[in-house]
Design an enzyme around this catalytic site. Sequence first.
Site, PDB file in Angstrom:
ATOM      1  N   MET A 105       0.684  -1.152   0.109  1.00  0.00           N
ATOM      2  CA  MET A 105       0.079   0.144  -0.135  1.00  0.00           C
ATOM      3  C   MET A 105       0.601   0.612   0.142  1.00  0.00           C
ATOM      4  O   MET A 105       1.838   1.557  -0.368  1.00  0.00           O
ATOM      5  CB  MET A 105      -1.070   0.217   1.439  1.00  0.00           C
ATOM      6  N   VAL A 138      -0.691   8.470   1.802  1.00  0.00           N
ATOM      7  CA  VAL A 138      -0.834   9.459   1.046  1.00  0.00           C
ATOM      8  C   VAL A 138      -0.520  11.367   1.746  1.00  0.00           C
ATOM      9  O   VAL A 138      -1.790  10.199   2.972  1.00  0.00           O
ATOM     10  CB  VAL A 138      -2.001   9.444   0.209  1.00  0.00           C
ATOM     11  N   LYS A 181       1.714  10.230  -2.767  1.00  0.00           N
ATOM     12  CA  LYS A 181       1.459   9.659  -2.509  1.00  0.00           C
ATOM     13  C   LYS A 181       3.233   8.971  -1.846  1.00  0.00           C
ATOM     14  O   LYS A 181       3.716   9.233  -3.447  1.00  0.00           O
ATOM     15  CB  LYS A 181       1.179   8.735  -3.661  1.00  0.00           C
ATOM     16  N   ASP A 224      -8.378  -2.117 -12.252  1.00  0.00           N
ATOM     17  CA  ASP A 224      -8.525  -1.532 -11.031  1.00  0.00           C
ATOM     18  C   ASP A 224      -9.825  -0.860 -10.490  1.00  0.00           C
ATOM     19  O   ASP A 224     -10.274   0.450  -9.182  1.00  0.00           O
ATOM     20  CB  ASP A 224      -7.383  -2.042  -9.595  1.00  0.00           C
TER      21      ASP A 224
END
Length: 483
Positions: A1, A4, A19, A116
């Site tokens: 992951m 952010v 990010k 996605d």
Amino acid sequence: MSSVFLAQQKSLHRQVALKLLKPELLENEEDETYLKRFSQEAAAAAALNHPNIVQVYSIGEEQGYHYIAQEYVQGVNLRQYIDKHGPLDLKLTISLLRQIASALQKAGEIGIVHRDIKPDNILLNRKGQVKVADFGLARIVRQEDKGNLTQAGTTLGTPLYMSPEQVHGHELDQRSDIYSLGVTCYCMLSGKPPFQGTNAVTIAMKHINEKPVPLSKHRPDLPAELGRVVEKMMAKDRRKRYSDCQEILNELKRLFPKSVPSTEPVVNDWETNLEIPTATPFNWTIGKTIGVMVASALLVAGISGGIAFSQRPGDLFKLPETPPTNLKQTPSDQYLYALNQEERAEEALRALINNPAEFQGQETEYRKYQKFAQLRLAHLYLVKGLYTEAMDLFEEVKDTTNRQEEMVFFSQSRAGEIITLGLTENYTEIDRLQNAYELPKLLNRLSADEIDLLSTSLEKTAIALKKQGYYADRYPSLGLVLE
């Protein structure tokens, strides 16, 4: 992951979402391979310029941290909105579906497959404008919870919204995104995904073997036509789906000609969805080109903590001090080169526009690609808020005596003028020009995103000048609904 953070770019007085990919994702050689793929896709996403796609400003790496600086969207994602408000009504669903499909069509035109598409990656601002996020990120991010199967060398995507060909690990094209969009639309209308299970494998296999419960069982109030559109998007055999998102847009215009994005606020409570954690920022720098940026502590998508960027001169988004772009041999090559530039796109486009003498013997091709470059640069200026510069370029595009060029370039430049006037709220001039330009005759020569922006400008003009009925009658092909 990834973590952010909300950052402030001081030179342009704007907020950006920063990010950072976690270094532990890149621990072996296999991950390095996927890092290259990520970088290639992120660069491609940075080249996308569309009102419904989160704009990527810059990508890079420093001290083992790979980062993306991108547009900050004040709002909520679609999953949060559905969780709070439940299934969406017909008008809002059609509005969001059109915008998502328009974004995916733009990406598909240059060969990008999102991989996605899901409610979490669909962001909504207060006016209901869609921003599709995380183009290319699915190639490297590994989802570790039981509902995700993104891992190197196998499958990319989220099982709740994954196409059958993704489950099989087959090569993907835009039709895979169309399937995921269909599942997302199903979720918008029913309030939940069509397939659920106790683990990722169970859910993924249902996409291959099981038919979803018809939408009419959940929502008998919906038109049967919409159910058939969603069913076609979710066909197990991709050959039976829409071939691209433009077909979806055409179908929606045919079935629901009066459904367009509303001007009324959709997300009125976005501020309550952002949590500001208590954290002490620390100083950190990323490379020589990252300038004075201050990142405030912000919790986004379950990530907490805060950082501050400072210490070094310069600006992340400033063009490097390098010699002018070397021109390519042909106008088309120079234009394609400019499209693939990130930070130097303006310089490369200007090099084409301002150097006709460098392309002697190629005058016909040069005139065409000079117009393309002017239009492209004008749209880049619109994104930057340089409206006067954009309007000057649209005027230059109109300056042609070639009748064949007039059919396309005149249409695009005139539409560009009206879009610019809409952004500056000059509604009286829009009303004058749309009549002087006989705009309805030009619509079939515009792209989907140009039509979308043009529709918004005309809609706002009609409301501001209280001419809703006139505009709705004059532009039925835009599907304007003016309340």
